[in-house]
Enzyme design. Structure first.
Site, PDB file in Angstrom:
ATOM      1  N   MET A 140       0.824  -1.197   0.000  1.00 24.41           N
ATOM      2  CA  MET A 140       0.000   0.000   0.000  1.00 24.41           C
ATOM      3  C   MET A 140       0.865   1.258   0.000  1.00 24.41           C
ATOM      4  O   MET A 140       1.841   1.357   0.752  1.00 24.41           O
ATOM      5  CB  MET A 140      -0.930   0.013   1.213  1.00 24.41           C
ATOM      6  CG  MET A 140      -1.995  -1.080   1.192  1.00 24.41           C
ATOM      7  SD  MET A 140      -3.173  -0.885  -0.165  1.00 24.41           S
ATOM      8  CE  MET A 140      -4.040   0.600   0.348  1.00 24.41           C
ATOM      9  N   CYS A 191      -3.655  -8.685   4.704  1.00 23.81           N
ATOM     10  CA  CYS A 191      -3.402  -7.347   5.229  1.00 23.81           C
ATOM     11  C   CYS A 191      -4.089  -7.163   6.582  1.00 23.81           C
ATOM     12  O   CYS A 191      -5.289  -7.421   6.712  1.00 23.81           O
ATOM     13  CB  CYS A 191      -3.903  -6.295   4.248  1.00 23.81           C
ATOM     14  SG  CYS A 191      -3.581  -4.601   4.801  1.00 23.81           S
ATOM     15  N   LYS A 229      -3.281 -14.429  -1.640  1.00 23.40           N
ATOM     16  CA  LYS A 229      -2.150 -14.119  -0.751  1.00 23.40           C
ATOM     17  C   LYS A 229      -2.673 -14.159   0.677  1.00 23.40           C
ATOM     18  O   LYS A 229      -3.680 -13.511   0.986  1.00 23.40           O
ATOM     19  CB  LYS A 229      -1.554 -12.747  -1.055  1.00 23.40           C
ATOM     20  CG  LYS A 229      -0.307 -12.436  -0.236  1.00 23.40           C
ATOM     21  CD  LYS A 229       0.322 -11.109  -0.664  1.00 23.40           C
ATOM     22  CE  LYS A 229       1.676 -10.897   0.009  1.00 23.40           C
ATOM     23  NZ  LYS A 229       1.557 -10.674   1.464  1.00 23.40           N
ATOM     24  N   HIS A 266       2.534 -15.388   3.379  1.00 26.47           N
ATOM     25  CA  HIS A 266       3.373 -14.597   4.282  1.00 26.47           C
ATOM     26  C   HIS A 266       3.572 -15.435   5.539  1.00 26.47           C
ATOM     27  O   HIS A 266       2.607 -15.740   6.255  1.00 26.47           O
ATOM     28  CB  HIS A 266       2.682 -13.275   4.614  1.00 26.47           C
ATOM     29  CG  HIS A 266       3.536 -12.321   5.378  1.00 26.47           C
ATOM     30  ND1 HIS A 266       3.432 -10.955   5.244  1.00 26.47           N
ATOM     31  CD2 HIS A 266       4.511 -12.524   6.298  1.00 26.47           C
ATOM     32  CE1 HIS A 266       4.308 -10.365   6.050  1.00 26.47           C
ATOM     33  NE2 HIS A 266       4.970 -11.306   6.696  1.00 26.47           N
ATOM     34  N   ASN A 274       6.657 -15.611   1.376  1.00 26.07           N
ATOM     35  CA  ASN A 274       6.794 -14.171   1.546  1.00 26.07           C
ATOM     36  C   ASN A 274       7.091 -13.886   3.014  1.00 26.07           C
ATOM     37  O   ASN A 274       6.705 -14.648   3.893  1.00 26.07           O
ATOM     38  CB  ASN A 274       5.489 -13.490   1.100  1.00 26.07           C
ATOM     39  CG  ASN A 274       5.430 -12.001   1.431  1.00 26.07           C
ATOM     40  OD1 ASN A 274       4.450 -11.531   2.003  1.00 26.07           O
ATOM     41  ND2 ASN A 274       6.446 -11.270   1.079  1.00 26.07           N
ATOM     42  N   GLY A 275       7.796 -12.777   3.257  1.00 27.24           N
ATOM     43  CA  GLY A 275       8.040 -12.340   4.617  1.00 27.24           C
ATOM     44  C   GLY A 275       9.505 -12.406   5.014  1.00 27.24           C
ATOM     45  O   GLY A 275      10.063 -13.498   5.112  1.00 27.24           O
ATOM     46  N   GLY A 276      10.125 -11.260   5.236  1.00 28.53           N
ATOM     47  CA  GLY A 276      11.477 -11.220   5.769  1.00 28.53           C
ATOM     48  C   GLY A 276      12.586 -11.598   4.805  1.00 28.53           C
ATOM     49  O   GLY A 276      13.736 -11.721   5.215  1.00 28.53           O
ATOM     50  N   GLY A 290       9.066  -7.941  -0.562  1.00 28.66           N
ATOM     51  CA  GLY A 290       8.387  -6.667  -0.434  1.00 28.66           C
ATOM     52  C   GLY A 290       9.329  -5.513  -0.188  1.00 28.66           C
ATOM     53  O   GLY A 290       9.867  -4.917  -1.114  1.00 28.66           O
ATOM     54  N   ARG A 291       9.557  -5.202   1.089  1.00 28.31           N
ATOM     55  CA  ARG A 291      10.291  -3.976   1.430  1.00 28.31           C
ATOM     56  C   ARG A 291      11.699  -3.921   0.840  1.00 28.31           C
ATOM     57  O   ARG A 291      12.161  -2.852   0.424  1.00 28.31           O
ATOM     58  CB  ARG A 291      10.345  -3.831   2.944  1.00 28.31           C
ATOM     59  CG  ARG A 291       9.022  -3.392   3.555  1.00 28.31           C
ATOM     60  CD  ARG A 291       9.024  -3.525   5.058  1.00 28.31           C
ATOM     61  NE  ARG A 291       8.998  -4.921   5.465  1.00 28.31           N
ATOM     62  CZ  ARG A 291       9.272  -5.357   6.681  1.00 28.31           C
ATOM     63  NH1 ARG A 291       9.648  -4.491   7.613  1.00 28.31           N
ATOM     64  NH2 ARG A 291       9.202  -6.631   6.983  1.00 28.31           N
TER      65      ARG A 291
END
Length: 339
Positions: free
Chosen positions: A22, A103, A144, A176, A216-218, A239-240
């Site tokens: 987002m 989310c 997801k 995730h 997903n995740g980390g 992601g990030r």
């Protein structure tokens, strides 16, 4: 191209995907990311079905032809509304329609969608069944999700959730590998505090061999992504790290994960390739900062990165700012880094 080949292509693309985020993965961000990797799968920010169907906000579906393969992520919990939103997404040309079941934000919970849907697998199954029925010849419907929420036992909830939703026809899941706590943690804390359980995702790979599962995740490096793929996961969603260090993740993704040539040799080449797009955006009435805010991390960890960010952050919002400012920022990068 046949429908089977299209599915094969999107499945291959999802060896590496950039997570829907987002306020981050808008169309300008996706265009930048696509320049660096021609193979990976890109996702939109989550778009709510009510915004499209009831609000008529079709501008949220805008994207550039260069972004493909690109997936639309939808948020919602009403099967009929999601079916119509999926039709709109297919009509707009998206290659995949993804349902958000992960989310944890308050505004998502208030709409009874996002991670709260982990509590109601039959409803998710009804939603995806309606979406698939609305797209008999259209893009694939995917999900997801998290491994669970609140006090749920992920060891029980996740396999039951996957089994129920897969029975409705979903064959691709992005998981995730954290719980979401719907009360007591902010969305940011939900991305960091609940412990990661990659082992459970690996167990799902063994339990559901016919499904396509991404983790997903980390995950913050291509090295880590390659380990997951070597272990048998079908895909890795980042992601990030892909946002804050886009060159480190995407600049060499095509050669390392797909066996294809990388489009550019340096982040400086990517900046220069963005300039025609920037000119086009400005000519249509846009502002420079709408694009350059996504470019801040291109030189992350390299000499000159701080000055690059400073010039763009201080100048890109000023009236009349354009590619001359981008050139100035690029000139602050040592030649060996920007070449």
């Amino acid at each position: 191209m046949t429908e089977k080949n299209e599915k094969l292509e999107i499945s291959t693309a999802s060896r590496l995907s950039v997570a829907p985020m987002m306020d981050w993965t808008d169309r300008h961000c996706r265009y930048l990311h696509r320049l660096m990797s021609r193979r990976s799968l890109l996702y939109t920010e989550m778009v709510t079905a009510p915004a499209l169907v009831r609000g008529g906000a079709l501008h949220l579906l805008d994207h550039h032809a260069a972004e493909h393969p690109v997936a639309l992520q939808l948020g919602g919990s009403d099967p009929a509304e999601l079916a119509e939103a999926a039709r709109l997404g297919a009509r707009a040309g998206y290659d995949e329609i993804n349902l958000n079941c992960g989310c944890p934000s308050d505004r998502v919970q208030s709409g009874t969608f996002g991670a709260v849907l982990m509590k109601d697998a039959p409803l998710v199954a009804a939603c995806v069944a309606a979406m698939r029925e609305a797209l008999p010849d259209g893009p694939e419907v995917t999900v997801k999700c998290r491994i669970g929420v609140d006090d749920q036992d992920p060891q029980e909830v996740l396999p039951a959730f996957i089994e129920t939703v897969a029975a409705a026809g979903v064959t691709r899941f992005s998981i995730h590998a954290r719980k979401a706590w719907l009360q007591g943690l902010s969305p940011k804390e939900n991305r960091e505090i609940p412990p990661l359980d990659y082992g459970l995702v690996r167990a799902m790979r063994a339990r559901f061999p016919a499904l396509h599962l991404s983790v997903n995740g980390g995950i913050a490096t291509l090295d880590a992504a390659q380990v997951f793929l070597a272990e048998g996961l079908d895909g890795v969603m980042i992601g990030r790290a892909a946002y804050h260090q886009p060159w480190d993740i995407l600049g060499r993704a095509d050669s390392r994960l797909y066996g294809q040539p990388d489009p550019f040799d340096s982040p400086g080449d990517v900046v220069r390739a963005m300039m025609p797009y920037i000119d086009e955006h400005l000519a249509s009435g846009g502002r420079l900062h709408q694009i350059t805010r996504h470019m801040m991390g291109l030189f992350a960890g390299r000499p000159g990165a701080r000055r690059w960010r400073q010039i763009l952050s201080e100048g890109a919002s000023r009236p009349g700012a354009g590619n001359a400012l981008v050139e100035e920022a690029l000139d602050s990068i040592p030649r060996e880094e920007a070449a």
